[in-house]
Design an enzyme around this catalytic site. Structure first.
Site, PDB file in Angstrom:
ATOM      1  N   ASP A 174      44.189  64.781  15.082  1.00  0.00           N
ATOM      2  CA  ASP A 174      43.167  65.827  14.982  1.00  0.00           C
ATOM      3  C   ASP A 174      42.104  65.422  13.957  1.00  0.00           C
ATOM      4  O   ASP A 174      42.398  65.250  12.776  1.00  0.00           O
ATOM      5  CB  ASP A 174      43.833  67.142  14.563  1.00  0.00           C
ATOM      6  CG  ASP A 174      42.894  68.352  14.637  1.00  0.00           C
ATOM      7  OD1 ASP A 174      41.659  68.147  14.699  1.00  0.00           O
ATOM      8  OD2 ASP A 174      43.395  69.483  14.641  1.00  0.00           O
ATOM      9  N   SER A 199      43.535  76.726  15.832  1.00  0.00           N
ATOM     10  CA  SER A 199      42.155  76.496  15.427  1.00  0.00           C
ATOM     11  C   SER A 199      41.623  77.743  14.698  1.00  0.00           C
ATOM     12  O   SER A 199      42.250  78.188  13.733  1.00  0.00           O
ATOM     13  CB  SER A 199      41.296  76.135  16.645  1.00  0.00           C
ATOM     14  OG  SER A 199      40.023  75.690  16.254  1.00  0.00           O
ATOM     15  N   HIS A 235      42.370  67.574  18.368  1.00  0.00           N
ATOM     16  CA  HIS A 235      42.381  69.002  18.068  1.00  0.00           C
ATOM     17  C   HIS A 235      42.788  69.830  19.280  1.00  0.00           C
ATOM     18  O   HIS A 235      43.405  70.885  19.137  1.00  0.00           O
ATOM     19  CB  HIS A 235      40.996  69.436  17.580  1.00  0.00           C
ATOM     20  CG  HIS A 235      40.935  70.845  17.099  1.00  0.00           C
ATOM     21  ND1 HIS A 235      41.653  71.294  16.006  1.00  0.00           N
ATOM     22  CD2 HIS A 235      40.251  71.931  17.575  1.00  0.00           C
ATOM     23  CE1 HIS A 235      41.411  72.583  15.811  1.00  0.00           C
ATOM     24  NE2 HIS A 235      40.576  72.989  16.755  1.00  0.00           N
TER      25      HIS A 235
END
Length: 491
Positions: free
Chosen positions: A434, A217, A469
């Protein structure tokens, strides 16, 4: 024709700010109850009664003090007294970075692995003697672990600059007056964060070259930026669920989160920290709760939620209410409530914007270099008693602007900015479920760098992961396994 409507008198006892008033009205139906609002108002009342001292410790009640103020153990602190000049023209005259390590650094100092965290993570990736609580990557690190074997690697994890778990951020004292920076804190870029980390690695630990730079991320942005800023100082790069430049869809999602948070009346434009004059300020926990709920929608996936929650309600026999009523609503409500006092609101705002600003393009690097030079010159020439002049002191005037570069030009600019990364051993991992960093953004990283034996690309489809995610936090087999195999190559 007349219609006879039965009218009944209802008494509505309004909670919170209207607790003392009673509304009497004639109504066809009783007024709805709002237990979710009652709970938030009760927490506001508790926060208002918290101790007047600004010196917080781990014995404080979790309902009276933010959790991030009580996380003050289990890590070491790197202190830099040299100013850090920033990409957007600001300066940190000095700063601190909280860090933790696992394993041992070998004599050649060639086995160091630096973990870059996501937006809200602390340096506590793994439990230790100093802090036995499980870390956020607990199952991915340890002796004999298939990903990060601490018998082989010296693992370092930092709390990012701008955060609130021991590193310098908006809640830290400004050395100019020893009061919290609040929104006087300068805007950071991902590259600024990296330059702070590089000082810790080289100046404190004497490591000239990392074996690997790993991040997911926002951490995945950092791992790429480390290779771009210091290409000779890292051998392997791992980026998971990240991108080479923030995209409009992600920026839009984070914008909505920030707007909700800043609309909280207690945010007070960032100056919500208790002071001697105002010891009982209420933290913007409502805005934080709602912002986190929006964020959680982007962190997990629709397929996972379909299997976990479906469209089931808490009680099909009772009339629906406007507060959490579906199972998915109660999940979001819990996640928001849990986070509302776990993290500093200003850190959330700043680092969220830092993610939006992420850009590896050549033009961005050129502008940043110029602004850092200007900030250095101003810092070195201004009188110590002078008030600093910053861009934010100039009245903000929105400019109507249409896009001035084509998609092709922007892509070529990005390709040129990523030149220092080319030739690095790189692992790029994407997840098809995601929604925040879609898999095509990881494909773009690979395409921009050009396919080659040194680049490995792993893409998890829905049959492998439904966690969206957050897969990088949960999937030991596919995420941990892929990273572990990549790190062991040529070891």
């Amino acid at each position: 024709m007349k219609c006879n409507l039965r009218i009944r008198t209802t008494q509505v006892f309004c909670r919170g700010f209207h607790q003392s008033s009673v509304i009497r009205s004639r109504s066809s139906n009783p007024a709805m109850q709002f237990p979710c609002l009652d709970k938030m108002e009760e927490l506001s009342a508790q926060l208002k009664k918290r101790p007047s001292s600004c010196s917080l410790d781990a014995t404080s009640s979790p309902h009276n003090e933010p959790v991030y103020e009580r996380v003050r153990s289990g890590f070491k602190v790197f202190q830099s007294d040299k100013p850090l000049f920033l990409d957007y023209g600001g300066v940190l005259p000095k700063f601190e970075i909280a860090y933790e390590t696992w394993g041992s650094l070998n004599k050649a100092k060639s086995n160091a692995v630096l973990i870059h965290t996501g937006l809200s993570a602390s340096s506590h990736a793994k439990s230790s003697v100093d802090n036995p609580h499980p870390g956020w990557w607990e199952k991915f690190i340890g002796p004999g672990n298939s990903m990060l074997d601490t018998n082989k690697f010296f693992v370092i994890c930092t709390n990012t600059l701008g955060g609130c778990y021991g590193s310098t951020g908006p809640s830290s004292p400004d050395p100019a007056d020893n009061s919290p920076y609040a929104t006087r804190f300068p805007m950071l870029s991902v590259q600024d964060i990296i330059r702070g980390q590089e000082r810790l690695v080289t100046e404190l630990m004497g490591i000239q070259k990392l074996y690997a730079s790993i991040g997911c991320s926002m951490g995945g942005m950092q791992s790429l930026a480390y290779a771009q800023q210091f290409p000779e100082s890292v051998e392997k790069v791992v980026t998971v669920s990240a991108c080479a430049r923030s995209h409009p869809s992600s920026i839009a999602m984070r914008h909505a989160q920030r707007q909700v948070l800043m609309a909280d009346q207690h945010w007070s434009r960032g100056f919500y920290y208790p002071t001697a004059a105002e010891p009982n300020k209420i933290l913007p926990h409502v805005g934080m709760k709602l912002a986190r709920e929006i964020a959680t929608v982007t962190y997990r996936s629709g397929p996972e939620w379909e299997s976990r929650f479906g469209t089931e309600r808490l009680n099909d026999e009772r009339p629906p209410v406007l507060c959490p009523d579906f199972l998915i609503e109660t999940y979001l409500d819990h996640q928001g409530e849990k986070f509302s006092l776990e993290y500093d609101a200003n850190s959330f705002l700043y680092l969220s914007k830092t993610m939006d600003l992420f850009d590896l393009s050549k033009s961005h690097q050129d502008r940043s270099k110029r602004r850092r030079a200007e900030a250095r010159q101003q810092y070195e020439t201004q009188d110590i008693n002078d008030e600093p002049t910053r861009l934010c002191d100039v009245p903000y005037e929105p400019i109507k602007k249409n896009r001035t570069t084509t998609v092709e030009e922007a892509r070529e600019d990005l390709r040129n900015g990523m030149d220092p990364i080319k030739g690095k051993e790189l692992l790029v991992i994407g997840v098809k479920s995601d929604g925040l960093f879609p898999y095509w953004q990881q494909r773009e990283i690979v395409d921009l760098l050009g396919s080659g034996r040194e680049i490995k690309h792993v893409e998890l489809d829905e049959s492998q992961s439904l966690f969206g995610h957050d897969t990088f936090l949960l999937d030991v087999e596919h995420i941990g396994g892929s990273i572990g195999r990549f790190l062991r190559e040529k070891l």
